[in-house]
Design a protein around this motif. Structure first.
Motif, short mmCIF file in Angstrom:
data_model
loop_
_atom_site.label_atom_id
_atom_site.label_comp_id
_atom_site.label_asym_id
_atom_site.label_seq_id
_atom_site.Cartn_x
_atom_site.Cartn_y
_atom_site.Cartn_z
N GLU A 58 -13.63 -5.95 -7.78
CA GLU A 58 -12.98 -6.29 -6.52
C GLU A 58 -12.46 -5.07 -5.76
OE1 GLU A 58 -9.85 -5.75 -9.49
OE2 GLU A 58 -11.75 -6.84 -9.50
N ASP A 59 -12.38 -3.91 -6.39
CA ASP A 59 -11.84 -2.70 -5.77
C ASP A 59 -12.90 -2.09 -4.84
OD1 ASP A 59 -10.73 -0.30 -5.05
OD2 ASP A 59 -10.48 0.46 -7.10
N LYS A 60 -12.66 -2.15 -3.54
CA LYS A 60 -13.63 -1.65 -2.57
C LYS A 60 -13.75 -0.13 -2.57
CE LYS A 60 -13.19 -5.64 0.51
NZ LYS A 60 -12.85 -6.13 1.87
N GLY A 61 -12.87 0.53 -3.29
CA GLY A 61 -12.98 1.98 -3.42
C GLY A 61 -13.83 2.41 -4.60
N SER A 62 -14.20 1.46 -5.44
CA SER A 62 -14.93 1.76 -6.68
C SER A 62 -16.43 1.83 -6.45
CB SER A 62 -14.62 0.69 -7.72
OG SER A 62 -15.44 0.84 -8.86
N HIS A 63 -17.09 2.70 -7.21
CA HIS A 63 -18.55 2.77 -7.18
C HIS A 63 -19.18 1.46 -7.65
CE1 HIS A 63 -18.55 7.47 -7.59
NE2 HIS A 63 -18.16 7.04 -6.40
N ALA A 201 -11.17 -0.24 3.03
CA ALA A 201 -10.50 -1.30 3.79
C ALA A 201 -9.08 -1.53 3.27
CB ALA A 201 -11.32 -2.58 3.76
N GLU A 202 -8.75 -2.78 2.91
CA GLU A 202 -7.39 -3.08 2.48
C GLU A 202 -7.02 -2.41 1.16
OE1 GLU A 202 -9.83 -6.63 0.91
OE2 GLU A 202 -9.90 -5.18 2.55
N TYR A 203 -7.99 -1.89 0.44
CA TYR A 203 -7.71 -1.21 -0.82
C TYR A 203 -7.40 0.29 -0.62
CZ TYR A 203 -9.02 -5.25 -3.59
OH TYR A 203 -9.05 -6.50 -4.16
N ALA A 204 -7.60 0.78 0.60
CA ALA A 204 -7.40 2.20 0.85
C ALA A 204 -5.95 2.63 0.69
CB ALA A 204 -7.91 2.56 2.24
N ASP A 205 -5.02 1.75 0.97
CA ASP A 205 -3.60 2.11 0.92
C ASP A 205 -2.90 1.67 -0.36
OD1 ASP A 205 -3.53 3.39 3.40
OD2 ASP A 205 -3.32 1.48 4.47
N MET A 206 -3.64 1.16 -1.31
CA MET A 206 -3.03 0.78 -2.58
C MET A 206 -2.47 2.03 -3.27
SD MET A 206 -3.22 -2.46 -3.00
CE MET A 206 -4.15 -3.94 -2.56
#
Length: 229
Positions: A58-63, A201-206
């Protein structure tokens, strides 16, 4: 600051069970642990001082976002305890620690390390050259530390918990407390957003990047969004 458990003796290999946690749980636990690489020039030992968590499909920052399974990301789907090393911009290697259970892609990016001794620093400077004038220039950033420690894709998939591995993780001795809090057994840990992942997206600021507050080897100090962990 949350309490970071450390039930291991300094110099002890971190066991397989250490890597069974999620990336988000493991990332702060890796702070203070010792990264060891046996090179042809000698063994290099460093304290980990900055990490980033990349966990789950679910992490949009992950490969591995969305379950993306390729030749590069396959190691992320392995059981925790292996090294995931990839190349960015065609020139910089990045070291990640795979965590979690099989088929659940979790990894922690090692963003900065601190040499433990002058000998370790000398070997790292040998590889980095004269460009490393400040501590952060030496090993503050995933590409910099991999160059300083001679880490490349030939080490992709090695088991960090194996004594036979040239690249491994050991329990570290407690780092010195900052002068501002001499009674604190550990330096303050800061949680902040990860670096250069605006695409997430919304995961960028986690706040999934963790670092020691006053350590000069940390790659980026976030004075506006960093919060005590």
């Amino acid at each position: 600051m949350q309490s970071i458990p450390n039930n291991f003796s300094a110099g002890e290999l971190l066991p397989l069970s250490f890597y069974a946690r999620s990336a988000l749980e493991t990332a702060p636990l890796l702070l203070g642990q010792t990264l060891v690489h046996e090179t042809d020039e000698g063994e290099i030992r460093c304290r980990i001082v900055e990490t980033e968590s990349y966990g789950g499909i679910e992490d949009k920052g992950s490969h591995a976002y969305g379950g993306r399974r390729t030749g590069r990301t396959e190691i992320m789907f392995a059981e925790g305890g292996a090294a995931y090393i990839y190349l960015i911009y065609g020139m910089y290697h990045c070291l990640n620690v795979v965590t979690g259970s099989r088929d659940d892609p979790q990894a922690v990016l090692i963003r900065a390390v601190e040499p433990l001794t002058q000998q370790d620093e000398a070997l790292m400077r040998l590889h980095r050259g004269s460009r490393a004038r400040r501590p952060a220039d030496l090993s503050g950033g995933p590409g910099k530390l991999c160059r300083a420690l001679l880490i490349d894709k030939s080490l992709n998939g090695v088991l960090l918990h194996s004594s036979a591995s040239p690249l491994r993780l050991e329990a570290g001795a407690p780092p010195p407390a900052p002068a501002s809090s001499p009674g604190d057994p550990q330096p303050a840990i800061i949680a902040a957003p990860r670096i250069n992942i605006a695409y997430a997206a919304e995961y960028a600021d986690m706040p999934w990047r963790f670092y020691y507050r006053d350590n000069p080897y940390v790659s980026v100090i976030d004075k506006e969004r960093g919060i005590p962990y």
